[in-house]
Scaffold this motif. Structure first.
Motif, PDB file in Angstrom:
ATOM      1  N   LYS A   1       0.832  -1.205   0.000  1.00  0.00           N
ATOM      2  CA  LYS A   1       0.000   0.000   0.000  1.00  0.00           C
ATOM      3  C   LYS A   1       0.865   1.253   0.000  1.00  0.00           C
ATOM      4  O   LYS A   1       0.576   2.226  -0.712  1.00  0.00           O
TER       5      LYS A   1
ATOM      6  N   LEU B   1       3.611   9.420  -9.792  1.00  0.00           N
ATOM      7  CA  LEU B   1       2.877   9.584 -11.044  1.00  0.00           C
ATOM      8  C   LEU B   1       2.222  10.959 -11.100  1.00  0.00           C
ATOM      9  O   LEU B   1       2.272  11.630 -12.139  1.00  0.00           O
ATOM     10  N   ASP B   2       1.612  11.384  -9.999  1.00  0.00           N
ATOM     11  CA  ASP B   2       1.011  12.724  -9.959  1.00  0.00           C
ATOM     12  C   ASP B   2       2.068  13.794 -10.170  1.00  0.00           C
ATOM     13  O   ASP B   2       1.851  14.761 -10.906  1.00  0.00           O
TER      14      ASP B   2
ATOM     15  N   ALA C   1       4.022   5.386  -5.490  1.00  0.00           N
ATOM     16  CA  ALA C   1       3.958   5.338  -6.956  1.00  0.00           C
ATOM     17  C   ALA C   1       2.907   6.315  -7.478  1.00  0.00           C
ATOM     18  O   ALA C   1       3.130   7.004  -8.480  1.00  0.00           O
ATOM     19  N   LYS C   2       1.772   6.386  -6.797  1.00  0.00           N
ATOM     20  CA  LYS C   2       0.725   7.333  -7.201  1.00  0.00           C
ATOM     21  C   LYS C   2       1.213   8.760  -7.042  1.00  0.00           C
ATOM     22  O   LYS C   2       0.983   9.604  -7.916  1.00  0.00           O
ATOM     23  N   ALA C   3       1.912   9.034  -5.914  1.00  0.00           N
ATOM     24  CA  ALA C   3       2.458  10.383  -5.706  1.00  0.00           C
ATOM     25  C   ALA C   3       3.490  10.708  -6.789  1.00  0.00           C
ATOM     26  O   ALA C   3       3.508  11.827  -7.333  1.00  0.00           O
TER      27      ALA C   3
ATOM     28  N   GLN D   1       2.396   1.613  -3.336  1.00  0.00           N
ATOM     29  CA  GLN D   1       1.371   2.059  -4.264  1.00  0.00           C
ATOM     30  C   GLN D   1       1.094   3.546  -4.078  1.00  0.00           C
ATOM     31  O   GLN D   1       0.967   4.289  -5.062  1.00  0.00           O
ATOM     32  N   ALA D   2       1.035   4.001  -2.814  1.00  0.00           N
ATOM     33  CA  ALA D   2       0.826   5.431  -2.548  1.00  0.00           C
ATOM     34  C   ALA D   2       2.007   6.252  -3.065  1.00  0.00           C
ATOM     35  O   ALA D   2       1.823   7.320  -3.664  1.00  0.00           O
TER      36      ALA D   2
ATOM     37  N   ASN E   1       3.066  13.711 -13.793  1.00  0.00           N
ATOM     38  CA  ASN E   1       2.034  14.331 -14.631  1.00  0.00           C
ATOM     39  C   ASN E   1       2.052  15.846 -14.487  1.00  0.00           C
ATOM     40  O   ASN E   1       1.871  16.572 -15.472  1.00  0.00           O
TER      41      ASN E   1
END
Length: 190
Positions: free
Chosen positions: A67, A77-78, A73-75, A70-71, A81
């Motif tokens: 988790k 990715l954001d 990786a999301k950060a 994943q968090a 972007n």
């Protein structure tokens, strides 16, 4: 038949049955089973519980790590972007600036070309005017000489007097210019 059953029951009372165990064996087996259960509960079950708890903790830790990863990786990715959007905006701004600079350079070059063309035209006109004035002066001299020579032949006397010659030539050229001006005026009016 009854006589047969009786001797069998009497024999059964005397010899132990191979199917039924002795009472001492039952008590010993029961005590051994209780001791085995206690030993199992004291030694084996805690090890199983510990292994189960370790396994559960490892799985939950792995899930928590997953988790967290994943968090992260999301950060990431954001963030990527956002950087990509910023880079696109910057690229669009650079392209727009380049277009503006290109248009400005083109306008400056046109202005310079127009100024250079105007300078060339002005210089050419001045040169043409100078050449025309030189040609007119040269022609006046030649026409004057030819006219006086011709007039001297026609009249039969020499027109060598320079002042008289000059006046005659100037009067003739003035008459030519006025007739030329009148022709041009008539040509532009019609």
């Amino acid at each position: 038949m009854l006589t047969l059953v009786l001797p069998l029951t009497e024999a059964a009372d005397e010899a132990p049955s191979p199917l039924l165990p002795h009472t001492a064996e039952i008590i010993f087996g029961f005590v051994f089973l209780v001791l085995l259960a206690i030993a199992f509960a004291k030694v084996v079950v805690p090890k199983f519980e510990k292994a189960y708890a370790d396994r559960t903790a490892a799985i939950e830790g792995g899930m928590n790590e997953a988790k967290q990863a994943q968090a992260e990786a999301k950060a990431a990715l954001d963030k990527y972007n956002a950087q990509l959007a910023e880079a696109r905006q910057e690229a669009a701004k650079i392209r727009e600036d380049a277009r503006e600079q290109g248009a400005q350079i083109i306008a400056e070059m046109r202005e310079q070309a127009n100024a250079e063309a105007e300078r060339i035209v002005t210089h050419a006109r001045a040169q043409i005017d100078a050449e025309r004035a030189q040609a007119v002066a040269s022609l006046r001299g030649e026409v004057g000489t030819m006219a006086t020579t011709l007039a001297g032949r026609i009249v039969g006397e020499s027109l060598e007097d320079e002042a008289r010659q000059r006046r005659t030539v100037e009067r003739f050229l003035a008459e030519l210019e006025t007739s030329e001006s009148a022709r041009q005026a008539v040509g532009t009016d019609g």
